[in-house]
Design a protein around this motif. Structure first.
Motif, PDB file in Angstrom:
ATOM      1  N   ALA A   7       0.884  -1.339   0.089  1.00 16.51           N
ATOM      2  CA  ALA A   7       0.016  -0.040  -0.030  1.00 16.51           C
ATOM      3  C   ALA A   7       0.738   1.400   0.088  1.00 16.51           C
ATOM      4  N   THR A  11       0.843   3.962  -3.075  1.00 18.31           N
ATOM      5  CA  THR A  11       0.761   5.247  -2.757  1.00 18.31           C
ATOM      6  C   THR A  11       1.581   6.332  -3.420  1.00 18.31           C
ATOM      7  N   VAL A  39      -5.065  -4.352  -1.613  1.00 19.04           N
ATOM      8  CA  VAL A  39      -3.972  -3.157  -1.401  1.00 19.04           C
ATOM      9  C   VAL A  39      -4.700  -2.090  -2.012  1.00 19.04           C
ATOM     10  N   VAL A  43      -5.514   1.331  -0.120  1.00 20.16           N
ATOM     11  CA  VAL A  43      -4.887   3.025  -0.917  1.00 20.16           C
ATOM     12  C   VAL A  43      -5.994   3.737  -0.838  1.00 20.16           C
ATOM     13  N   ALA A 105     -10.020  -1.803   4.277  1.00 22.53           N
ATOM     14  CA  ALA A 105      -9.949  -1.687   2.946  1.00 22.53           C
ATOM     15  C   ALA A 105     -11.260  -1.208   2.222  1.00 22.53           C
TER      16      ALA A 105
END
Length: 169
Positions: A7, A11, A39, A43, A105
């Protein structure tokens, strides 16, 4: 390697790309499959202003359950272990034992497409349905007979859904 390090890396990539003058500001589509779906969800949930849309293919929302059913505490995790042919360390499990990815998430409030097969023997659909219910603007498409990792007709169907999602106004 862990969902947290992935993550962090994702980013950084998004920030680097969107900082370029050639990038279309505010038009970032994240697409992730399996663990990459989790993931991408992390993010988007943590940095919603960086993401315009989120698409998840056979997302591994069972990761927390799988980790907790295997290990009760981080101390029970061996120094290294095998996950689907990849050697991982304790950091991989530390991130999973500390959170429930079906919650952490799935807080992104923008448009979300989830495509999952009802014959997925790696990620049971019940975890995906649970995660999908958390998205405010999520749409779940279940592919009948599809397993984990789409191929052939399942892949073509998933790509058609993705194309429609991308081009939706």
């Amino acid at each position: 390697m862990s969902i947290e390090t992935e993550a962090h890396d994702l980013t950084a990539v998004i920030k680097a790309i969107t900082a370029r003058s050639a990038a279309a500001s505010g038009r970032t589509l994240l697409v992730g499959g399996s663990q990459g779906g989790v993931v991408a969800g992390l993010v988007a949930s943590r940095h919603p202003k960086l993401v315009d849309r989120l698409a998840l293919m056979y997302p591994a929302f069972s990761m927390t359950h799988d980790a907790r059913s295997q290990y009760q505490t981080i101390g029970a995790v061996p120094r290294t272990t095998d996950v689907f042919g990849f050697t991982v360390g304790r950091a991989y499990y530390r991130a999973l034992l500390r959170q429930d990815v079906t919650k952490t998430a799935t807080t992104y409030r923008g448009p979300v497409l989830i495509v999952h097969g009802d014959a997925d023997d790696i990620v049971p659909i019940k975890y995906v349905r649970q995660a999908a219910a958390n998205y405010q603007h999520g749409q779940l498409h279940v592919l009948s007979g599809a397993g984990h990792g789409f191929e052939g007709q399942d892949q073509r169907q998933a790509l058609k859904l993705l194309d429609k999602f991308i081009n939706r106004k």
